[in-house]
Design an enzyme around this catalytic site. Structure first.
Site, PDB file in Angstrom:
ATOM      1  N   VAL A  34      -2.334   0.096  11.028  1.00 25.66           N
ATOM      2  CA  VAL A  34      -3.527   0.232  10.185  1.00 25.66           C
ATOM      3  C   VAL A  34      -3.271  -0.571   8.910  1.00 25.66           C
ATOM      4  O   VAL A  34      -2.242  -0.389   8.266  1.00 25.66           O
ATOM      5  CB  VAL A  34      -3.732   1.720   9.820  1.00 25.66           C
ATOM      6  CG1 VAL A  34      -4.889   1.876   8.853  1.00 25.66           C
ATOM      7  CG2 VAL A  34      -3.942   2.538  11.079  1.00 25.66           C
ATOM      8  N   LYS A  35      -4.201  -1.452   8.582  1.00 25.45           N
ATOM      9  CA  LYS A  35      -3.980  -2.275   7.380  1.00 25.45           C
ATOM     10  C   LYS A  35      -4.506  -1.509   6.167  1.00 25.45           C
ATOM     11  O   LYS A  35      -5.499  -1.874   5.546  1.00 25.45           O
ATOM     12  CB  LYS A  35      -4.663  -3.640   7.552  1.00 25.45           C
ATOM     13  CG  LYS A  35      -4.069  -4.717   6.651  1.00 25.45           C
ATOM     14  CD  LYS A  35      -4.498  -6.081   7.085  1.00 25.45           C
ATOM     15  CE  LYS A  35      -4.213  -7.120   6.029  1.00 25.45           C
ATOM     16  NZ  LYS A  35      -2.807  -7.323   5.726  1.00 25.45           N
ATOM     17  N   SER A  36      -3.822  -0.384   5.903  1.00 18.91           N
ATOM     18  CA  SER A  36      -4.286   0.470   4.804  1.00 18.91           C
ATOM     19  C   SER A  36      -3.642   0.030   3.504  1.00 18.91           C
ATOM     20  O   SER A  36      -2.533  -0.524   3.495  1.00 18.91           O
ATOM     21  CB  SER A  36      -3.950   1.933   5.093  1.00 18.91           C
ATOM     22  OG  SER A  36      -2.574   2.148   4.926  1.00 18.91           O
ATOM     23  N   TYR A  43       1.055  -0.856   1.769  1.00 22.60           N
ATOM     24  CA  TYR A  43       1.652  -2.033   1.141  1.00 22.60           C
ATOM     25  C   TYR A  43       2.629  -1.692   0.024  1.00 22.60           C
ATOM     26  O   TYR A  43       3.327  -2.578  -0.472  1.00 22.60           O
ATOM     27  CB  TYR A  43       0.546  -3.037   0.747  1.00 22.60           C
ATOM     28  CG  TYR A  43       0.125  -3.726   2.016  1.00 22.60           C
ATOM     29  CD1 TYR A  43       0.719  -4.905   2.416  1.00 22.60           C
ATOM     30  CD2 TYR A  43      -0.744  -3.101   2.909  1.00 22.60           C
ATOM     31  CE1 TYR A  43       0.429  -5.481   3.638  1.00 22.60           C
ATOM     32  CE2 TYR A  43      -1.036  -3.657   4.142  1.00 22.60           C
ATOM     33  CZ  TYR A  43      -0.448  -4.857   4.496  1.00 22.60           C
ATOM     34  OH  TYR A  43      -0.708  -5.417   5.718  1.00 22.60           O
ATOM     35  N   PHE A  72      -7.947  -2.857   4.181  1.00 19.59           N
ATOM     36  CA  PHE A  72      -8.414  -4.204   3.822  1.00 19.59           C
ATOM     37  C   PHE A  72      -8.117  -5.171   4.951  1.00 19.59           C
ATOM     38  O   PHE A  72      -7.457  -4.835   5.926  1.00 19.59           O
ATOM     39  CB  PHE A  72      -7.792  -4.670   2.507  1.00 19.59           C
ATOM     40  CG  PHE A  72      -6.304  -4.895   2.532  1.00 19.59           C
ATOM     41  CD1 PHE A  72      -5.422  -3.840   2.380  1.00 19.59           C
ATOM     42  CD2 PHE A  72      -5.784  -6.169   2.704  1.00 19.59           C
ATOM     43  CE1 PHE A  72      -4.038  -4.049   2.386  1.00 19.59           C
ATOM     44  CE2 PHE A  72      -4.407  -6.393   2.707  1.00 19.59           C
ATOM     45  CZ  PHE A  72      -3.538  -5.322   2.551  1.00 19.59           C
TER      46      PHE A  72
END
Ligand code: PMP
Length: 317
Positions: free
Chosen positions: A164-166, A170, A43
């Site tokens: 990586v904004k996976s 989070y 995202f």
């Protein structure tokens, strides 16, 4: 910190999925999708700020965020089936269709597609979506925030790449943040598995010591923040401070003159204490305040030189 979804909001009219604007309630994925079962998606988090008269809305660093969106998908081996330009234009159009004239948060998503929750091929097809909601402050950036070091470590590149904004990454941030909130701090800071300072669960970290603006390097298990890059540029080129990207030890922060977090959500947030140690005089520092002022002037369209950082939604006033 305020959880993004804990605020009571009237839903906007439209979201966007796979190239089409859809009613908010119809923007859904199936419970069997790998994104739901495994968090295999990525995202972005983007802000748009209203101008002072609220006639214009400016999307901040749109191209940079969409570039990182594609980079995240590449590492995750997810296929984004539309060109970057179409996604950027659709984001601007989505804000227009929702008639937003206040500060908003924009959340593009790429989500691994699959009928059943079984592993896909090497490169998986993916659903694309964008939603946007009105959004104010998440951190007390005037008074500053109180942080602690988490007992959890930041995920290392060899396990779950933090650049990586996976979606799955989070969960690491959630462990740390909830631990901090339970101990009545505002936010958690994380060390790398090599015991160097990394970042907060959702923001990058800077310290100021003897006039030098220092931040951990991109190899310190950080997300390579768009705001971090912008702050480094402004500190050096506009405010003429020396800057450094280098490893930072935990106790260096206790003895720093200033510490602040930065990110799309947190904006530029002074840190006034860490693990109970006051930072400097225990109030927002001068360098932090200067960077804050400049940053907000730029994102609200008041600095002509930095118009390239923002994309107007309603026609470029
Ligand atoms: N680190 C993490 C883990 C984040 O989630 C964010 C927010 N995207 C940041 C740093 C700051 O990144 P940016 O400035 O691009 O919002």
């Amino acid at each position: 910190m305020v959880c993004l979804l804990s605020r009571k909001l009237a839903p906007p009219k439209f979201a966007w999925m796979n190239g089409r604007f859809v009613e908010w309630d119809k923007a859904t994925v199936h419970i069997s999708a790998p994104i739901v079962n495994y968090g295999s998606g990525a995202f972005e988090g983007i802000r748009a700020y209203a101008s002072k008269d609220q006639k214009e809305l400016y999307v901040v660093r749109l191209k940079e965020h969409i570039r990182r969106f594609f980079e995240s998908a590449k590492v995750l081996r997810l296929k984004i089936e539309l060109p970057a330009k179409e996604i950027e234009d659709s984001i601007v159009e989505l804000l227009r269709r929702n008639e937003f004239h206040e500060d908003v948060y924009i959340r593009p998503l790429v989500m691994e597609r699959g009928g059943v929750a079984l592993a896909e091929g090497a490169v998986s097809p993916a659903d694309l979506a964008v939603f946007s909601i009105p959004f104010g402050r998440v951190a007390n950036i005037e008074a500053g925030i109180r942080c602690c070091f988490s007992s959890w470590r930041r995920i290392p590149d060899v396990c779950m790449p933090p650049r990586v904004k996976s979606c799955g990454n989070y969960v690491n941030s959630t462990y740390a943040r909830k631990e901090a909130l339970a101990a009545r701090y505002d936010e958690a800071l994380l060390l790398t598995i090599d015991n160097k300072v990394s970042e907060a669960g959702g923001a990058n970290l800077f310290m100021v010591k003897k006039g030098v603006v220092v931040t951990p390097p991109v190899t310190a298990s950080i997300l390579e923040g768009v705001t971090r890059e912008g702050v480094l540029h402004l500190a050096s080129k506009e405010l003429s401070y020396p800057t450094a990207e280098r490893d930072i030890d935990r106790t260096e922060l206790y003895l720093a003159d200033e510490v602040f977090l930065c990110g799309t959500g947190e904006e530029v947030a002074p840190v006034i204490s860490i693990d109970g140690h006051l930072i400097g005089e225990g109030k927002p520092g001068e360098v932090t305040k200067k960077l804050q002022t400049l940053y907000f002037d730029i994102v609200r369209g008041a600095v002509p030189k930095y118009r390239g950082w923002i994309t107007p939604v309603y026609g470029g006033s």
